[in-house]
Scaffold this motif. Structure first.
Motif, PDB file in Angstrom:
ATOM      1  N   GLY A  39       0.686  -1.525  -0.400  1.00 30.97           N
ATOM      2  CA  GLY A  39      -0.347  -0.151  -0.044  1.00 30.97           C
ATOM      3  C   GLY A  39       1.383   1.039   0.075  1.00 30.97           C
ATOM      4  O   GLY A  39       1.981   1.282   0.054  1.00 30.97           O
ATOM      5  N   LYS A  60      -0.591  -4.423  -3.598  1.00 33.31           N
ATOM      6  CA  LYS A  60      -2.033  -4.505  -3.119  1.00 33.31           C
ATOM      7  C   LYS A  60      -2.493  -6.015  -1.899  1.00 33.31           C
ATOM      8  O   LYS A  60      -3.121  -5.407  -0.877  1.00 33.31           O
ATOM      9  CB  LYS A  60      -2.693  -4.512  -4.532  1.00 33.31           C
ATOM     10  CG  LYS A  60      -3.082  -3.391  -4.911  1.00 33.31           C
ATOM     11  CD  LYS A  60      -4.015  -3.698  -5.976  1.00 33.31           C
ATOM     12  CE  LYS A  60      -4.415  -2.208  -7.184  1.00 33.31           C
ATOM     13  NZ  LYS A  60      -5.663  -2.361  -8.356  1.00 33.31           N
ATOM     14  N   PRO A 127      -6.743   3.133   6.002  1.00 28.72           N
ATOM     15  CA  PRO A 127      -6.004   2.503   5.698  1.00 28.72           C
ATOM     16  C   PRO A 127      -5.788   2.491   7.159  1.00 28.72           C
ATOM     17  O   PRO A 127      -5.709   1.199   7.581  1.00 28.72           O
ATOM     18  CB  PRO A 127      -4.348   2.509   5.115  1.00 28.72           C
ATOM     19  CG  PRO A 127      -5.060   4.180   4.564  1.00 28.72           C
ATOM     20  CD  PRO A 127      -6.861   4.212   4.529  1.00 28.72           C
TER      21      PRO A 127
END
Length: 282
Positions: A39, A60, A127
């Protein structure tokens, strides 16, 4: 044109540490195989583009990272299950999670282990929030305003209240105070908001009170940058959020004789310098 720049605009400690770890890895692993980040390491597209040009690959999921590669866990941290999947693979892991985020993870794990349900003030899709939620052992609710918070309370539950590290401390403390006055709510409040966030927000409001226009520099996907914009807007003065110097609407800005400048915690100094120099030339 007079330009007043906030002293702490730009990188916070957590961002600086994360990028230093990535830079060191690039130096050590030069020519020794691919380097991945799980990420975006920080929320700044220009910084990410610079690292992509150096060969850093953004993955990812853990399964996208091949055996033998090196991987950096981003400053926002990752959910527990993602980290566990990563550690089962034959890769070299560099954990660049911000220490303040790590502290929040530990506090949430400790408090919810006692059976308390987590009430988390933050952006559900962020996130960092996804990572924090994974440490809640007894379930969790995410909220981003007062109505949502009070609509999810149950009488017989025990709660702990925490926040995404970059949220507004004043709002969080007000919500905690309201909850604390409810006799039917069994509540523990966790201090998880980063001091650097509060300092930047305080400076932004202080500068805003002295100028006719504020410019905030930083990624549009950066939560702490967007909150700086919100804090400034609460002072009822015009505010522009731009990512780069090229995005400045110079004709519009030239109508003001005193402009304030601040930036998010993931904005490089050189980008802030460029904006400041451009404003001073007007």
């Amino acid at each position: 044109m007079k330009v007043i720049r906030a002293e702490t605009a730009g990188f916070c400690m957590g961002v600086e540490l994360a990028l230093k770890k990535l830079d060191l890895l690039l130096e050590e692993r030069s020519g020794k195989g691919p380097i991945y980040i799980l990420g975006p390491i920080i929320h700044n597209p220009q910084v990410l583009a610079e690292y992509a040009a150096k060969g850093v690959i953004t993955a990812k999921s853990p399964e996208d990272i091949p055996a033998g590669a090196s991987v950096v866990i981003r400053a926002h941290g990752v959910p527990k299950d993602i980290e566990e999947r990563l550690r089962r693979r034959d890769v070299t892991i560099v954990d660049a999670t911000c220490p303040k985020v790590k502290k929040a993870q530990v506090l949430i794990a400790r408090s919810t282990a006692e059976g308390r349900k987590l009430l988390l003030y933050g952006e559900e899709s962020h996130p960092e929030v996804k990572g924090l939620l994974s440490y809640a052992a007894a379930g969790a609710h995410v909220f981003d305003d007062r109505a949502a918070l009070f609509g999810m309370l149950a009488k017989d539950e025990k709660y702990c209240l925490a926040s995404q590290t970059t949220q507004d401390l004043v709002t969080f403390e007000a919500l905690a105070g309201e909850l604390g006055e409810l006799p039917e709510v069994d509540l523990v409040v966790l201090n998880t908001i980063c001091d650097a966030t509060k300092l930047r927000q305080d400076e932004a409001t202080s500068v805003a009170d002295e100028v006719a226009l504020m410019v905030v520099v930083g990624g549009f996907n950066s939560g702490n940058t967007r909150r700086l914009v919100q804090v400034v807007a609460s002072r009822m003065i015009p505010c522009l959020h731009v990512e780069t110097v090229e995005a400045l609407p110079l004709e519009e800005i030239s109508r003001f004789d005193c402009v304030g400048l601040t930036a998010g915690a993931s904005t490089p100094k050189k980008m802030i310098d460029e904006v400041e120099a451009c404003l001073k030339r007007l």
